[in-house]
Structures are given as C-alpha cells and as structure tokens.
Design a protein around this motif. Structure first.
Motif, PDB file in Angstrom:
ATOM      1  N   ASP A   3     -31.053  10.134  15.570  1.00 35.53           N
ATOM      2  CA  ASP A   3     -30.260  10.874  14.596  1.00 35.53           C
ATOM      3  C   ASP A   3     -29.077  10.055  14.117  1.00 35.53           C
ATOM      4  OD1 ASP A   3     -31.968  13.011  14.745  1.00 35.53           O
ATOM      5  OD2 ASP A   3     -30.725  14.159  16.140  1.00 35.53           O
ATOM      6  N   ASP A   4     -28.409   9.344  15.029  1.00 37.28           N
ATOM      7  CA  ASP A   4     -27.268   8.523  14.639  1.00 37.28           C
ATOM      8  C   ASP A   4     -27.691   7.423  13.678  1.00 37.28           C
ATOM      9  OD1 ASP A   4     -25.604  10.033  16.230  1.00 37.28           O
ATOM     10  OD2 ASP A   4     -25.686   8.645  17.919  1.00 37.28           O
ATOM     11  N   THR A   7     -28.574   8.871  10.238  1.00 40.52           N
ATOM     12  CA  THR A   7     -27.338   9.222   9.536  1.00 40.52           C
ATOM     13  C   THR A   7     -26.747   7.980   8.887  1.00 40.52           C
ATOM     14  OG1 THR A   7     -26.919  11.042  11.052  1.00 40.52           O
ATOM     15  CG2 THR A   7     -25.027  10.205   9.815  1.00 40.52           C
ATOM     16  N   SER A 122     -21.514   0.942  10.157  1.00 43.00           N
ATOM     17  CA  SER A 122     -21.046   1.610  11.370  1.00 43.00           C
ATOM     18  C   SER A 122     -19.560   1.363  11.610  1.00 43.00           C
ATOM     19  CB  SER A 122     -21.864   1.170  12.590  1.00 43.00           C
ATOM     20  OG  SER A 122     -21.453  -0.090  13.058  1.00 43.00           O
TER      21      SER A 122
END
Length: 180
Positions: A3-4, A7, A122
């Motif tokens: 999920d990270d 995203t 990130s």
C-alpha cells in the motif's frame, strides 16, 4: 508495504514547475543515488555512472543543453540535475554470447532512474526524467568523456506548487493478457 509503494506510485508525477529558490539538500541527493546504486541490473553489471549537477550557475548551464527546439524550459528552475551515463555492461561470457540481441544496459539504467525518482518522491522531492538533450554539449560542459553515452537526465527539485493528478493510463485489459 505494498500500500505504501502504490501510494508513492500514484503520487509521483513528472514535475515541470520547480521552485528555483529552494535548493535540494545534498543529503537527499545522496539518498536518491543510494537507491539507484541498489537497483537490480543484469548480472549485477551496474552499467551506469551518475553526474550530479548542483549550484544555480551549473544548473543553468546544463539546463541549456536540455532546451534545444524550445523543449524543457522548466529545467532552469530545477534544484539539481542528475546526468546518467551508460557504462559498459559486464555480462558473463556465457550469457552475453546467448543474449547479444538485448541491450540490458539501457533497461538497467531505466530501472535505476525509476529508483531515483521514487526515492525522491519519498523524500518530498519532485522529478522529471528527460531524454531530450544535446549530448555533446553536456559532455563538454561536465567533462564527460566523449566515448561515453549520456542516456538520461533527471531534473530534481521542489515543486513550486504541489499538484495531484489523476493519472490517465490505458485500462489494464488493453495492456495485459493473463494466460493460465
């Protein structure tokens, strides 16, 4: 974990409007290059070399090498530019002999470039991968040997204004077949 990453994939976009008054921290550039250094490559050949352009004066000079025919004018405002040169891919002789029709170095450079861009995202940075460039001018400006090949330049910086796009991509059924 997935999920990270998804995203991050959905949030990352090719930025073309950088804040020229916000330089990129050297430490963040090092982190981006570390992500590229750890990228996979065929037979671990790591066929790349990175030249990082920092400092407003050199960024402006290098940006001019990316702007012929009116392209990439936004690069004047980038906080840094990462030039990626192709190095000879050292493949094991047995593999190289059997796979001579494939250029793994270019694939590997694309993977390393993606690693740079996702690590940058990130860290709150924006990027744009550029293939439109005057290779000879870049080599002369940055003292890159003429026998080397410049494959890509990545503009890195902080967006003047953060934007969120709904990515327009072809539907899955147009790009993929499942066979079982």
């Amino acid at each position: 974990m997935t999920d990270d990453f998804m995203t991050l994939v959905q949030a990352r976009y090719s930025c073309r409007d950088y804040d020229p008054d916000r330089p990129v921290e050297h430490e963040k550039l090092i982190q981006c290059l570390e992500a590229a250094r750890l990228a996979p490559s065929a037979c671990n050949s790591q066929p790349w070399h990175f030249t990082v352009v920092e400092g407003r004066e050199m960024i402006l000079k290098t940006a001019k090498c990316l702007q012929e025919s009116g392209m990439n004018q936004f690069t004047d405002n980038a906080g840094a530019l990462i030039v990626i040169n192709e190095e000879p891919a050292i493949l094991k002789a047995v593999i190289a002999e059997k796979m001579d029709s494939q250029s793994y170095a270019q694939i590997d450079i694309g993977i390393a470039a993606a690693h740079i861009c996702y690590e940058a995202a990130s860290l709150g940075l924006n990027t744009c991968i550029l293939g439109w460039l005057n290779e000879d001018r870049i080599k002369q400006l940055l003292n890159i040997p003429m026998e080397k090949t410049v494959r890509l330049v990545i503009a890195v910086g902080y967006a003047r204004e953060e934007k969120h796009y709904n990515k327009k991509r072809r539907p899955m059924e147009e790009i993929c077949d499942f066979i079982g």
